[in-house]
Write an enzyme that holds these catalytic residues in place. Structure first.
Site, short mmCIF file in Angstrom:
data_model
loop_
_atom_site.label_atom_id
_atom_site.label_comp_id
_atom_site.label_asym_id
_atom_site.label_seq_id
_atom_site.Cartn_x
_atom_site.Cartn_y
_atom_site.Cartn_z
N GLU A 157 0.84 -1.21 0.00
CA GLU A 157 0.00 0.00 0.00
C GLU A 157 0.88 1.25 0.00
O GLU A 157 0.53 2.26 -0.61
CB GLU A 157 -0.95 0.01 1.21
N HIS A 170 -8.30 -8.13 -5.60
CA HIS A 170 -9.40 -8.78 -4.88
C HIS A 170 -9.70 -10.14 -5.49
O HIS A 170 -9.97 -11.11 -4.77
CB HIS A 170 -10.66 -7.92 -4.93
#
Ligand code: GLY
Length: 364
Positions: free
Chosen positions: A184, A254
């Site tokens: 991230e 995802h």
């Protein structure tokens, strides 16, 4: 050691980053969310490490109760929400209460959702203890639980009364979790700040072997990542537009997470997702040539996976993405970098649909 914290603005509530802040949680929570009672919600991993220090940081006269649930994403459910809210009610908590969310992303999302819904909403102060929670999930007010149909599908936007980040607590974080947080961090550089991306990439892999328990470089990295997240999320809390750029790597990520049966950590799946999406962006002529290589080598230096793991095929990822698409009742949308440090604006939006062929090509 307690140093001078860095204060970051932009969300309408304080965000402080500083070594030793864990020992000031009580003092600052009592200022930011003065209440008759305080509930510290944490999980079974973090409770033995830090709950004692957090409780001890409140005035002796303050009423502070600890609520602990079993650690792990599989407990981020409506069932755990029910247990926690019932415990608050039977212990006598009311509207004049506040919650301290002490833990990683699961704790922050779940305790934040308890705060968003308890008595139609009470204050929460986020005290993240993992790198991914510090730079991402604790910032921006997203709260949620997972349901059988998917992750984070029941939730609310509920901005905290404040966020307290103590990098020293990372000393107890497993290396793999730390690396997942770096995905991230690198994402923030890739989408918003070329020089920051280069600085983080340049600090790797050395950053992995320094003591994670704080120190100047790590604290600066955390603060700069949070500042980027605040700038983007703060401009669009409800994610109608620019906040979508934070989803770079997440559409494929995802699906990879799902296709791997959640054996990959979120950050690991996002790492694979960023490389695949940047490559797809290059193939589609949206992303500048060379962007994928830069992202791939930085993620590799962080020890993160950049390809699908054995046993997970491109077809399985596409199938998982299609399930996700059905869940969202929409098309698969991608937020793509134009180049390192700059996202592609497409028409008047920040996302673009990509063909299945392009995706299969990059997932091969
Ligand atoms: N994790 C992405 C966001 O908060 O928007």
């Amino acid at each position: 050691m307690i140093g001078q914290p860095l204060w970051l603005d932009g969300l309408g509530h304080p965000v402080a980053v500083g070594d030793g802040l864990l020992h000031r949680v009580g003092e600052l929570v009592q200022q930011w969310a003065p209440s008759h009672r305080y509930a510290v919600i944490t999980d079974s991993t973090v409770a033995p490490l830090y709950a004692g220090a957090v409780k001890a940081s409140f005035d002796q006269a303050a009423a502070v109760d600890l609520f602990t649930f079993p650690a792990g994403e599989r407990h981020k459910t409506r069932e755990t929400w029910t247990v926690l809210t019932d415990e608050l009610l039977t212990t006598g908590f009311g509207r004049d209460s506040s919650i301290v969310a002490l833990g990683g992303g699961v704790v922050g999302d779940l305790a934040g959702f308890v705060a968003a819904t308890f008595m139609r909403g009470i204050p929460v102060v986020q005290v993240p203890t993992t790198l991914v929670a510090m730079v991402d999930s604790a910032i921006g007010g997203k709260t949620a639980v997972d349901v059988p149909a998917g992750k984070n599908l029941v939730g609310a936007f509920h901005l905290p009364a404040g966020v307290l980040v103590d990098p020293q607590v990372l000393a107890t974080l497993a290396l793999r979790e730390f690396q997942a947080g770096l995905a991230e961090v690198l994402k923030h550089g890739a989408i918003a700040d070329h020089s920051y991306f280069s600085e983080v990439a340049g600090a790797l892999p050395g950053l992995l072997s320094v003591d994670h328990g704080g120190g100047g470089t790590l604290r600066q990295i955390i603060a700069r990542s949070i500042a980027i997240k605040i700038r983007i999320a703060g401009a669009d809390i409800g994610e109608a537009g620019i906040r979508k750029v934070l989803n770079f790597g997440h559409t494929v990520g995802h699906a990879v997470e799902l296709a791997s049966g959640f054996s990959l950590l979120h950050g690991e799946a996002i790492s694979i997702g960023m490389v695949a999406e940047a490559a797809a962006g290059e193939l589609a002529g949206i992303t500048e040539a060379g962007t994928t290589d830069a992202i791939r080598s930085a993620l590799r230096a962080a020890g993160l996976p950049v390809e699908l793991p054995g046993g997970v095929t491109g077809a399985a990822v596409m199938q998982a993405a299609a399930t996700d698409k059905k869940r969202q009742a929409g098309v698969l949308e991608f937020s793509l970098p134009r180049r390192i440090g700059e996202m592609a604006r497409v028409g008047d939006g920040w996302t673009v649909p990509l063909s299945e062929d392009v995706l299969l090509e990059v997932l091969r």
